[in-house]
Design a protein around this motif. Structure first.
Motif, PDB file in Angstrom:
ATOM      1  N   VAL A   1     -10.820 -16.860 126.000  1.00 46.05           N
ATOM      2  CA  VAL A   1     -11.812 -17.261 125.009  1.00 46.05           C
ATOM      3  C   VAL A   1     -12.128 -16.051 124.132  1.00 46.05           C
ATOM      4  O   VAL A   1     -12.476 -14.977 124.635  1.00 46.05           O
ATOM      5  CB  VAL A   1     -13.105 -17.777 125.678  1.00 46.05           C
ATOM      6  N   ILE A   2     -11.992 -16.228 122.814  1.00 43.19           N
ATOM      7  CA  ILE A   2     -12.289 -15.178 121.834  1.00 43.19           C
ATOM      8  C   ILE A   2     -13.345 -15.726 120.891  1.00 43.19           C
ATOM      9  O   ILE A   2     -13.167 -16.794 120.305  1.00 43.19           O
ATOM     10  CB  ILE A   2     -11.019 -14.783 121.049  1.00 43.19           C
ATOM     11  N   GLU A   3     -14.434 -14.985 120.733  1.00 39.98           N
ATOM     12  CA  GLU A   3     -15.542 -15.509 119.934  1.00 39.98           C
ATOM     13  C   GLU A   3     -16.246 -14.384 119.174  1.00 39.98           C
ATOM     14  O   GLU A   3     -16.593 -13.357 119.750  1.00 39.98           O
ATOM     15  CB  GLU A   3     -16.547 -16.208 120.850  1.00 39.98           C
ATOM     16  N   GLY A   4     -16.392 -14.575 117.852  1.00 47.38           N
ATOM     17  CA  GLY A   4     -17.261 -13.704 117.072  1.00 47.38           C
ATOM     18  C   GLY A   4     -16.618 -12.508 116.405  1.00 47.38           C
ATOM     19  O   GLY A   4     -17.325 -11.642 115.888  1.00 47.38           O
ATOM     20  N   TYR A   5     -15.281 -12.451 116.374  1.00 45.13           N
ATOM     21  CA  TYR A   5     -14.614 -11.314 115.725  1.00 45.13           C
ATOM     22  C   TYR A   5     -14.379 -11.653 114.249  1.00 45.13           C
ATOM     23  O   TYR A   5     -13.266 -11.897 113.808  1.00 45.13           O
ATOM     24  CB  TYR A   5     -13.316 -10.972 116.469  1.00 45.13           C
ATOM     25  N   GLY A   6     -15.469 -11.660 113.504  1.00 43.17           N
ATOM     26  CA  GLY A   6     -15.421 -12.072 112.101  1.00 43.17           C
ATOM     27  C   GLY A   6     -15.332 -10.907 111.147  1.00 43.17           C
ATOM     28  O   GLY A   6     -14.869  -9.820 111.496  1.00 43.17           O
ATOM     29  N   ASP A   7     -15.821 -11.100 109.933  1.00 44.60           N
ATOM     30  CA  ASP A   7     -15.744 -10.075 108.893  1.00 44.60           C
ATOM     31  C   ASP A   7     -16.749  -8.957 109.154  1.00 44.60           C
ATOM     32  O   ASP A   7     -17.818  -9.164 109.723  1.00 44.60           O
ATOM     33  CB  ASP A   7     -16.019 -10.683 107.529  1.00 44.60           C
ATOM     34  N   TYR A   8     -16.365  -7.777 108.694  1.00 43.30           N
ATOM     35  CA  TYR A   8     -17.251  -6.620 108.743  1.00 43.30           C
ATOM     36  C   TYR A   8     -17.178  -5.932 107.392  1.00 43.30           C
ATOM     37  O   TYR A   8     -16.086  -5.655 106.870  1.00 43.30           O
ATOM     38  CB  TYR A   8     -16.835  -5.657 109.855  1.00 43.30           C
ATOM     39  N   THR A   9     -18.334  -5.640 106.805  1.00 48.08           N
ATOM     40  CA  THR A   9     -18.387  -5.030 105.484  1.00 48.08           C
ATOM     41  C   THR A   9     -18.848  -3.595 105.589  1.00 48.08           C
ATOM     42  O   THR A   9     -19.879  -3.301 106.217  1.00 48.08           O
ATOM     43  CB  THR A   9     -19.335  -5.810 104.557  1.00 48.08           C
ATOM     44  N   GLU A  10     -18.077  -2.708 104.970  1.00 43.04           N
ATOM     45  CA  GLU A  10     -18.449  -1.298 104.913  1.00 43.04           C
ATOM     46  C   GLU A  10     -18.312  -0.844 103.466  1.00 43.04           C
ATOM     47  O   GLU A  10     -17.215  -0.821 102.917  1.00 43.04           O
ATOM     48  CB  GLU A  10     -17.557  -0.464 105.830  1.00 43.04           C
ATOM     49  N   GLY A  11     -19.438  -0.505 102.864  1.00 40.15           N
ATOM     50  CA  GLY A  11     -19.410  -0.180 101.445  1.00 40.15           C
ATOM     51  C   GLY A  11     -19.051  -1.420 100.638  1.00 40.15           C
ATOM     52  O   GLY A  11     -19.661  -2.479 100.801  1.00 40.15           O
ATOM     53  N   ALA A  12     -18.028  -1.282  99.817  1.00 34.54           N
ATOM     54  CA  ALA A  12     -17.597  -2.411  98.997  1.00 34.54           C
ATOM     55  C   ALA A  12     -16.407  -3.152  99.602  1.00 34.54           C
ATOM     56  O   ALA A  12     -15.867  -4.069  98.989  1.00 34.54           O
ATOM     57  CB  ALA A  12     -17.228  -1.917  97.599  1.00 34.54           C
ATOM     58  N   THR A  13     -16.014  -2.747 100.816  1.00 34.36           N
ATOM     59  CA  THR A  13     -14.811  -3.318 101.422  1.00 34.36           C
ATOM     60  C   THR A  13     -15.173  -4.267 102.560  1.00 34.36           C
ATOM     61  O   THR A  13     -16.019  -3.951 103.394  1.00 34.36           O
ATOM     62  CB  THR A  13     -13.899  -2.209 101.971  1.00 34.36           C
ATOM     63  N   VAL A  14     -14.501  -5.414 102.573  1.00 33.48           N
ATOM     64  CA  VAL A  14     -14.677  -6.385 103.644  1.00 33.48           C
ATOM     65  C   VAL A  14     -13.444  -6.339 104.540  1.00 33.48           C
ATOM     66  O   VAL A  14     -12.311  -6.497 104.074  1.00 33.48           O
ATOM     67  CB  VAL A  14     -14.875  -7.808 103.090  1.00 33.48           C
ATOM     68  N   TYR A  15     -13.656  -6.112 105.813  1.00 34.60           N
ATOM     69  CA  TYR A  15     -12.573  -6.084 106.788  1.00 34.60           C
ATOM     70  C   TYR A  15     -12.615  -7.367 107.613  1.00 34.60           C
ATOM     71  O   TYR A  15     -13.693  -7.851 107.976  1.00 34.60           O
ATOM     72  CB  TYR A  15     -12.707  -4.868 107.708  1.00 34.60           C
ATOM     73  N   HIS A  16     -11.443  -7.886 107.909  1.00 38.40           N
ATOM     74  CA  HIS A  16     -11.349  -9.171 108.568  1.00 38.40           C
ATOM     75  C   HIS A  16     -10.958  -8.995 110.037  1.00 38.40           C
ATOM     76  O   HIS A  16      -9.867  -8.515 110.353  1.00 38.40           O
ATOM     77  CB  HIS A  16     -10.314 -10.051 107.861  1.00 38.40           C
ATOM     78  N   GLY A  17     -11.854  -9.366 110.920  1.00 29.52           N
ATOM     79  CA  GLY A  17     -11.560  -9.276 112.337  1.00 29.52           C
ATOM     80  C   GLY A  17     -10.443 -10.227 112.728  1.00 29.52           C
ATOM     81  O   GLY A  17     -10.280 -11.308 112.156  1.00 29.52           O
ATOM     82  N   ALA A  18      -9.671  -9.814 113.727  1.00 29.58           N
ATOM     83  CA  ALA A  18      -8.518 -10.604 114.159  1.00 29.58           C
ATOM     84  C   ALA A  18      -8.595 -10.900 115.653  1.00 29.58           C
ATOM     85  O   ALA A  18      -9.106 -10.098 116.430  1.00 29.58           O
ATOM     86  CB  ALA A  18      -7.220  -9.862 113.852  1.00 29.58           C
ATOM     87  N   ALA A  19      -8.069 -12.047 116.029  1.00 26.53           N
ATOM     88  CA  ALA A  19      -7.933 -12.348 117.452  1.00 26.53           C
ATOM     89  C   ALA A  19      -6.933 -11.403 118.095  1.00 26.53           C
ATOM     90  O   ALA A  19      -7.165 -10.892 119.195  1.00 26.53           O
ATOM     91  CB  ALA A  19      -7.492 -13.796 117.638  1.00 26.53           C
ATOM     92  N   VAL A  20      -5.831 -11.138 117.388  1.00 29.84           N
ATOM     93  CA  VAL A  20      -4.772 -10.257 117.903  1.00 29.84           C
ATOM     94  C   VAL A  20      -4.251  -9.415 116.752  1.00 29.84           C
ATOM     95  O   VAL A  20      -3.853  -9.954 115.714  1.00 29.84           O
ATOM     96  CB  VAL A  20      -3.594 -11.065 118.506  1.00 29.84           C
ATOM     97  N   LYS A  21      -4.230  -8.093 116.922  1.00 33.59           N
ATOM     98  CA  LYS A  21      -3.668  -7.214 115.901  1.00 33.59           C
ATOM     99  C   LYS A  21      -2.595  -6.327 116.527  1.00 33.59           C
ATOM    100  O   LYS A  21      -2.806  -5.723 117.584  1.00 33.59           O
ATOM    101  CB  LYS A  21      -4.738  -6.342 115.245  1.00 33.59           C
ATOM    102  N   ILE A  22      -1.462  -6.249 115.867  1.00 38.13           N
ATOM    103  CA  ILE A  22      -0.365  -5.373 116.277  1.00 38.13           C
ATOM    104  C   ILE A  22      -0.413  -4.154 115.361  1.00 38.13           C
ATOM    105  O   ILE A  22      -0.262  -4.263 114.140  1.00 38.13           O
ATOM    106  CB  ILE A  22       0.999  -6.089 116.170  1.00 38.13           C
ATOM    107  N   GLN A  23      -0.604  -2.994 115.949  1.00 35.86           N
ATOM    108  CA  GLN A  23      -0.947  -1.815 115.169  1.00 35.86           C
ATOM    109  C   GLN A  23       0.250  -1.119 114.537  1.00 35.86           C
ATOM    110  O   GLN A  23       0.104  -0.455 113.514  1.00 35.86           O
ATOM    111  CB  GLN A  23      -1.711  -0.809 116.046  1.00 35.86           C
TER     112      GLN A  23
END
Length: 394
Positions: free
Chosen positions: A300-322
């Motif tokens: 179960v994955i819940e709540g990994y949404g957008d995060y804003t820092e300054g003028a940039t919006v970052y999009h949370g991911a269920a799975v990210k390959i770095q």
């Protein structure tokens, strides 16, 4: 003479202990724990002060009875409980009477937590089979003893740990396991409001069941050096206020033939949670890098949404390959599996790469979603999972 007799009686009670039937009515022992423990010792139900880097020597077994509270104080300097390779820590907590390790100021990052060393196999950077710990203790870890037994930890809560020890560059977690083996028993553990990871595994073969990681500033769960535990289940991570990845997974840049397995996983991120450090946008549920891999089911994955820092919006991911190497060597060869995953409140619900150049395409049946996954819902609330009036199983 009366004072001498009374003092001796108190000292004797520390080492003889009391039965669990007596703990409800017995007066808790009061004492201090310091230095290297070089003889088998049982700490009876009580309230203890942990002072300094306390080490359990090789060949020595240390036992804590249910209901005990062990308190460090950052004003005394660096504090941690360290189990050296060959030593054993037995903690006999229960659901109603957990053993709690805490810190007087209740400030995250105030002490070093519980650190255990073993000689189970690792694969460190460059494929090395031994390495030196990064915790300030400079211990060598790694070996060939897959069944290493460092003891049994049952119903244990570690609070406000994750200290930077010594020169300020060596970090610790609530629970840190260096090449710990499968003979070690880890069950019903809580990592609460630490300033680093809740749990970190440096190689080894140990497994852990019924874990809670609550409010830790870095990652809820983290591992490297080829950790390969196979019997892990019921892991619950709740990130609030500050927090990076739900799970940070790497293998020290080794393409291993093996991978760990975890069933029944819940990763939640509370609204308003920010990354630990500005500019380090680590806001995903699962992050794989440096050849990290694993098999995860009923998630179960819940709540990994957008995060804003300054003028940039970052999009949370269920799975990210770095990185591209992990994508090629682990994703495409089916050594990363996330199946029966229920995802909500998360911006990117399908696996993504950290950059546009990393095109992530999981092979058939290695990434599957559902609406019926239950995660770690079988965990039962109680004293072991309650701090003050807060039920940690949100």
């Amino acid at each position: 003479m009366k004072k001498l007799v009374f003092s001796l009686a108190i000292i004797a009670s520390i080492f003889t202990g009391c039965s669990s039937d007596d703990e409800g009515t017995a007066q808790p022992v009061v004492g201090e724990i310091t230095g290297t423990i070089s003889a088998n010792t049982t700490y009876a139900y009580g309230n203890y002060t942990l002072k300094g880097i306390v080490k359990i020597a090789s060949g020595v077994t240390v036992t804590f009875d249910a209901g005990s509270t062990i308190t460090a104080n950052k004003t005394t300097g660096d504090n941690a409980l360290v189990v050296l390779n060959g030593g054993k820590l037995i903690i006999n907590g229960t659901a109603s009477q957990p053993v709690v390790f805490t810190e007087a100021s209740q400030t995250p990052g105030s002490w070093g937590g519980i650190i255990m060393y073993g000689d189970a196999p690792i694969k460190a950077i460059g494929g090395a089979v031994t390495a030196t710990s990064e915790d300030g203790n400079n211990q060598t870890y790694g070996g060939t003893n897959a069944a290493h037994n460092g003891g049994s930890l049952n119903y244990v809560r570690v609070e406000y740990a994750g200290a930077k020890l010594a020169d300020g560059t060596k970090e610790n977690n609530a629970f840190t396991f260096y090449s710990v083996g499968s003979g070690t028993h880890l069950d019903h553990l809580v990592a609460y409001k630490g300033a680093d990871d809740g749990y970190e595994f440096f190689g080894g073969t140990v497994s852990a069941t019924n874990l809670i990681s609550y409010g830790n500033y870095d990652d809820a769960f983290d591992w490297q050096d080829g950790w390969q535990g196979q019997e892990n289940s019921n892991w619950y991570g709740y990130q609030t206020v500050k927090g990076n990845y739900g799970m940070e997974i790497e293998a020290s840049s080794n393409d291993n033939a093996f991978f760990p397995k975890v069933t029944n996983v819940t990763l939640k991120r509370a609204a308003g949670t920010t990354p630990e450090t500005a500019g380090a946008i680590e806001i995903d549920a699962f992050q794989f890098k440096k050849q990290g891999n694993g098999d995860f089911s009923n998630v179960v994955i819940e709540g990994y949404g957008d995060y804003t820092e300054g003028a940039t919006v970052y999009h949370g991911a269920a799975v990210k390959i770095q990185d591209a190497t992990t994508n090629t060597a682990q994703v495409l060869t089916s050594k990363i599996k996330i199946t029966n995953a229920k995802i909500s409140g998360t911006t990117q619900t399908t696996p993504v790469g950290a950059t546009v150049d990393i095109i992530v395409a999981f092979p058939a049946n290695t990434f599957t979603t559902s609406t019926t996954a239950t995660g770690a819902s079988s965990l039962t609330a109680g004293n072991w999972a309650t701090v003050g009036t807060t039920n940690l199983l949100q």
